[in-house]
Design a protein around this motif. Structure first.
Motif, PDB file in Angstrom:
ATOM      1  N   ARG A  76      -9.104  -8.981   9.090  1.00 32.01           N
ATOM      2  CA  ARG A  76      -7.817  -9.396   9.655  1.00 32.01           C
ATOM      3  C   ARG A  76      -6.660  -9.091   8.705  1.00 32.01           C
ATOM      4  NH1 ARG A  76      -7.984 -15.227  12.504  1.00 32.01           N
ATOM      5  NH2 ARG A  76      -5.885 -14.531  13.096  1.00 32.01           N
ATOM      6  N   LEU A  79      -6.096  -5.309   8.906  1.00 33.72           N
ATOM      7  CA  LEU A  79      -5.406  -4.975  10.151  1.00 33.72           C
ATOM      8  C   LEU A  79      -3.932  -5.384  10.081  1.00 33.72           C
ATOM      9  CD1 LEU A  79      -8.027  -5.914  12.903  1.00 33.72           C
ATOM     10  CD2 LEU A  79      -7.193  -3.634  12.321  1.00 33.72           C
ATOM     11  N   LEU A  80      -3.667  -6.506   9.440  1.00 30.46           N
ATOM     12  CA  LEU A  80      -2.290  -6.962   9.258  1.00 30.46           C
ATOM     13  C   LEU A  80      -1.490  -5.928   8.465  1.00 30.46           C
ATOM     14  CD1 LEU A  80      -0.115  -9.197   9.469  1.00 30.46           C
ATOM     15  CD2 LEU A  80      -1.066 -10.172   7.368  1.00 30.46           C
ATOM     16  N   ASN A  83      -0.942  -2.848  10.725  1.00 31.82           N
ATOM     17  CA  ASN A  83       0.047  -3.137  11.767  1.00 31.82           C
ATOM     18  C   ASN A  83       1.451  -3.254  11.182  1.00 31.82           C
ATOM     19  OD1 ASN A  83      -1.831  -3.153  13.838  1.00 31.82           O
ATOM     20  ND2 ASN A  83      -2.258  -5.330  13.638  1.00 31.82           N
ATOM     21  N   THR A  84       1.544  -3.758   9.954  1.00 29.36           N
ATOM     22  CA  THR A  84       2.844  -3.835   9.287  1.00 29.36           C
ATOM     23  C   THR A  84       3.380  -2.437   9.007  1.00 29.36           C
ATOM     24  OG1 THR A  84       2.260  -5.947   8.252  1.00 29.36           O
ATOM     25  CG2 THR A  84       4.075  -4.699   7.265  1.00 29.36           C
ATOM     26  N   SER A  86       2.724   0.076  10.667  1.00 29.67           N
ATOM     27  CA  SER A  86       2.981   0.725  11.949  1.00 29.67           C
ATOM     28  C   SER A  86       4.139   0.101  12.720  1.00 29.67           C
ATOM     29  CB  SER A  86       1.711   0.685  12.817  1.00 29.67           C
ATOM     30  OG  SER A  86       0.670   1.400  12.198  1.00 29.67           O
ATOM     31  N   SER A  87       4.824  -0.878  12.119  1.00 26.55           N
ATOM     32  CA  SER A  87       5.943  -1.511  12.817  1.00 26.55           C
ATOM     33  C   SER A  87       6.951  -0.442  13.223  1.00 26.55           C
ATOM     34  CB  SER A  87       6.604  -2.572  11.936  1.00 26.55           C
ATOM     35  OG  SER A  87       7.135  -1.981  10.770  1.00 26.55           O
ATOM     36  N   GLU A  88       7.567  -0.602  14.361  1.00 29.44           N
ATOM     37  CA  GLU A  88       8.358   0.465  14.981  1.00 29.44           C
ATOM     38  C   GLU A  88       9.483   1.001  14.109  1.00 29.44           C
ATOM     39  OE1 GLU A  88       7.876   2.324  17.680  1.00 29.44           O
ATOM     40  OE2 GLU A  88       5.955   1.303  17.684  1.00 29.44           O
ATOM     41  N   ARG A  91       7.965   2.971  11.330  1.00 29.05           N
ATOM     42  CA  ARG A  91       7.244   4.124  11.860  1.00 29.05           C
ATOM     43  C   ARG A  91       8.212   5.212  12.338  1.00 29.05           C
ATOM     44  NH1 ARG A  91       4.027   5.696  16.685  1.00 29.05           N
ATOM     45  NH2 ARG A  91       2.256   6.854  15.870  1.00 29.05           N
TER      46      ARG A  91
END
Length: 259
Positions: A76, A79-80, A83-84, A86-88, A91
Motif C-alpha cells: 500500500r 502504491l501510494l 499514485n503520488t 502519477s498525480s495529474e 504527470r
C-alpha cells in the motif's frame, strides 16, 4: 497554535501525525529499518512506536523484512508512492518532458519504477513509427535483462546485490540474456561507472534500449528514464548517441519529482 507549532515548541508529535511521520522516516531510510532506529528521529514512547509499526504492518503499509525485526515499505505504501508520482499536475509536466525527448530522438521513451518483482512502466510516449515495441504503461519487466532493471540493480548496496544475485532466477529470454550471476555483477559494475545501462536484445530479440537514473533529492535512484527501439532501426550505438539529451531530461524529471 498549529500542530507544527506544537511540535517545534514542545518536541512532541501530535497523535494524528505520528503514523505519517513514521512512514516518512521508513521511506527516507531507503533500507529496512527497525522500530528503534526510526524512533531515534521520532522520540516516541517505546510501546507507542511498536504499536504504530504493528498497525502499519497489519494494514499493508509496511512489511517485515526477513530478519523478523526490520521493516520496509509494504504494497500500500508503494502504491501510494506510484499514485503520488502519477498525480495529474505532476504527470502533465512529466509527460511534456517525455514527449519532447521522444520527438528529439524519434523513438519511444518511458519512465519505470522498481517494484518487488521487476520494473513497472509508469509513463510512456510512443514513437511515430508504425514499427514499435508494445510495452504499455503498467507493464512489469525483469530486472536482470532490461536497461531499466540493470540500472536499478547497479545502485543496490553490495550486500543487497549479492543476496539478490544469490536468490533471483536469471531467466534466459533471448540468446543474449545474461544468466550468470558473476557476469551480471561485472556488467552492473560497468553500469555503475559509466552512469547508464543498455539492453542489447537481452530482454526481447530485436529490441535495443538505453536507460539512465532519475534521482531523488538525496541522490538515490527514484526511477529510470529509457529509450527503446527495434534493433533494425536503432543499434545500441545509435541510442547512446542521444545520451546527453537523455541525461538532461532525467535531470529535469528529478527536479520535477522533488518539487
Amino acid at each position: 497554535m498549529t500542530d507544527q507549532d506544537t511540535v517545534e515548541t514542545t518536541g512532541q508529535i501530535p497523535t494524528n501525525l505520528r503514523l505519517l511521520m513514521l512512514l516518512e522516516e521508513v521511506a527516507r531510510a531507503g533500507v529496512p529499518v527497525t522500530p528503534s532506529a526510526v524512533n531515534e528521529a521520532l522520540g516516541l514512547p517505546k510501546p507507542t512506536i511498536h504499536r504504530l509499526f504493528a498497525t502499519a504492518e497489519a494494514e499493508g503499509f509496511l512489511q517485515r523484512d526477513i530478519d523478523g525485526r526490520s521493516y520496509s515499505p509494504g504494497r500500500r505504501m508503494r502504491l501510494l508512492a506510484v499514485n503520488t508520482l502519477s498525480s495529474e499536475r505532476v504527470r502533465t509536466v512529466r509527460l511534456a518532458v517525455l514527449k519532447n525527448l521522444a520527438t528529439t530522438v524519434g523513438e519511444t521513451c518511458n519512465i519505470a519504477v522498481p517494484e518487488r518483482e521487476g520494473m513497472f512502466y509508469l509513463d510512456r510516449v510512443e514513437t511515430h513509427w508504425p514499427l514499435r515495441i508494445q510495452l504499455p504503461v503498467g507493464t512489469q519487466v525483469p530486472f536482470h535483462c532490461t536497461a531499466s532493471g540493470k540500472m536499478y540493480l547497479s545502485t543496490l548496496r553490495p550486500d543487497y546485490l549479492e543476496r539478490f544475485l544469490k536468490n533471483y532466477t536469471l531467466t534466459k529470454l533471448t540468446d543474449k540474456t545474461i544468466t550468470s550471476p558473476a557476469k551480471l555483477q561485472d556488467a552492473l559494475g560497468v553500469i555503475r561507472e559509466q552512469g547508464y545501462s543498455t539492453d542489447d536484445e537481452e530482454f526481447m530479440s530485436g529490441m535495443t534500449a538505453v536507460a539512465v537514473p532519475i534521482l531523488d533529492n538525496r541522490g538515490r535512484l527514484l526511477s529510470t528514464l529509457s529509450i527503446h527501439a527495434p534493433e533494425q532501426r536503432r543499434t545500441i550505438a545509435d541510442l547512446i548517441a542521444h545520451l546527453d539529451g537523455l541525461k538532461a531530461a532525467a535531470a529535469e524529471l528529478s527536479t520535477i519529482a522533488g518539487q
